[in-house]
Each structure stands twice: as C-alpha cells, then as structure tokens.
Design a protein around this motif. Sequence first.
Motif, mmCIF file in Angstrom:
data_model
loop_
_atom_site.group_PDB
_atom_site.id
_atom_site.type_symbol
_atom_site.label_atom_id
_atom_site.label_comp_id
_atom_site.label_asym_id
_atom_site.label_seq_id
_atom_site.Cartn_x
_atom_site.Cartn_y
_atom_site.Cartn_z
ATOM 1 N N VAL A 6 0.892 -1.124 0.018
ATOM 2 C CA VAL A 6 0.006 -0.083 0.001
ATOM 3 C C VAL A 6 0.820 1.159 -0.023
ATOM 4 N N ARG A 7 0.750 1.995 -0.960
ATOM 5 C CA ARG A 7 1.472 3.262 -1.156
ATOM 6 C C ARG A 7 1.082 4.432 -0.047
ATOM 7 N N LYS A 8 2.025 4.665 0.895
ATOM 8 C CA LYS A 8 1.939 5.750 1.965
ATOM 9 C C LYS A 8 2.736 6.903 1.831
ATOM 10 N N ALA A 9 2.138 8.048 2.436
ATOM 11 C CA ALA A 9 3.201 9.258 2.320
ATOM 12 C C ALA A 9 4.362 8.873 2.878
ATOM 13 N N ASP A 10 5.425 9.389 2.301
ATOM 14 C CA ASP A 10 6.811 9.352 2.631
ATOM 15 C C ASP A 10 7.214 10.241 3.835
ATOM 16 N N SER A 11 7.222 9.478 4.886
ATOM 17 C CA SER A 11 7.425 10.348 6.005
ATOM 18 C C SER A 11 8.789 11.030 6.273
ATOM 19 N N LYS A 26 14.921 6.548 -1.391
ATOM 20 C CA LYS A 26 14.046 5.301 -1.569
ATOM 21 C C LYS A 26 14.494 4.477 -2.898
ATOM 22 N N ILE A 51 3.294 9.360 -3.923
ATOM 23 C CA ILE A 51 3.329 9.960 -2.652
ATOM 24 C C ILE A 51 4.481 9.354 -1.700
ATOM 25 N N ASP A 52 4.835 8.125 -2.121
ATOM 26 C CA ASP A 52 5.623 7.396 -1.116
ATOM 27 C C ASP A 52 7.063 7.449 -1.773
#
Length: 264
Positions: free
Chosen positions: A29-34, A54, A187-188
Amino acid sequence: MRRNMLNKLLLTLCLAALFGCKAKKQLVVRKADSTVTAKAVNPMLARLEAIRSKQTVFNTFSGRAKTKLTIDGKSNDVTLNIRIQHGKKIWVSITALLGIEVARAQITPDSVVVVNRLQRVYLKKPFSYINNYASRQVNYQTVESLLVGNAINELLSENGKIESAPGGGITITGNLNEIAYRLLVGIDSKVTQTSFANAPARQSLQVTNSQFIQADNKIIPSQINILSNVRDKSIEASLQYNRTEFNQPLEYPFSIPDGFEPAN
C-alpha cells in the motif's frame, strides 16, 4: 520468418526484459513518505533527497518473467530469465514452449551479444546498438534503474521543474541532452512513470510502474509496461514476474557456440 527479422525479434525480447518485473508477493500500500517534511527550508531539495533515499540498492538481481511483447502490432509470448550483476552485466535467457531456450543475451556497459539458437547465429554489437530500439538517452545505468523501479539519477536535478500531481505525488519535468523528460513520482517517493521524448528525431520512451511489491525487504515495481517508438519502429511490452530475488550468488554462463555465424 526471415533470419534478419527473427534476429531483431529475439534482440527486442531481450531488451524488453530489461525494463520491468512482477513477483507473486503481497502488494504494498503506497503511503506518504515520512521523510518529506512540509517545513523544509527548500521543499524541492527535500523531495529530491527523499526520492534518492528510496532508491533500491542491490548487488545482484534475478527473476523469471512471463512477457507479452507487441512489435508493430504483432504479439509474442515468452518466458524470460534475468540475472543482473549491478553495474557490470545483465544476462537474459529466452524460452518458448516446453521451456526450450531459443536465445540468450549478455549486456554490459560496453556491449550487447545475442545468441540465436533457432537460426544458429549470433549478434555482437556495441551498447549503442540498443538505441536502434530505444531512444538514445538509454544507457546501461538507465536500464538497471528502470528494471528495479529506480529514478534515473540524471533526472533528479535541481534544474527540473517540480509540480504537484494527483494523489499527493509530484511530477518532475525538464530537458536532458536536448531530450524532454517527465518523471511522475508517487506519494511514497517511488517512481510511477518515466517518459522521454525527442520530437525532431521521432523518438519516445514511456515506462509505467502500476503496482509495487516488497521483495527481500525492497520495494520494487510489480507491473511494468513499456512503450517505445523510434522512427518507424514501435514496441510495447508487458512484463509479469513469478520470481524475484536480490543479493543471491549467481552464475552468468555465456558463450558463442562453435559453428554459429554472425547475424545479418
């Protein structure tokens, strides 16, 4: 099929194998890059650095892929076995029905060699020969980057223009050696699409990463589609891997058998 046409087909199959992969593993699941912060002093530099962080780092890669290739409207289905020694060589074995090997290729930063077992001929050319089938901005480092879903380093330039994209991602656009490029990043901070275009030379290349998986603790594309146009040549490829491994000991057996002749 005429010998020269078959040679071109086998070479193109090898080249298509270089651009993407899919493994039977759980989708990520592609999540926002912290690592990206809105409070950064220079948001553009922060996004570029996040993308670099990344990138997939590896010493070796191996995979097996079922590939559907369409050349000027004609489709072919084969299985590709790929092995990579980072920065040094890419080895590809092409098998058809019943697992019979029909061709083998080895690509290095300097050369490309293809053995056509069906016609008992071989092709040995400098790496630049690939540019007959892919735009001239493609080099060995480009191939490795696209294979594992990395951004091409030359495109992560402060001279590029960064804009927001749907879904929280960004686009990076600019020119590289007089060739327009467009990089779509999710977004990731992983690359979703890489595009090149050279209108005067009638060359274009688009590589789209539509899904991602985790393989050996690395996030890589699981579905990659390629569309390449060079003058009157049109190539589309869809690759799906059923096996991927990183950093395992590999062998790269390659030789030109006795009695094989140079291809036309």
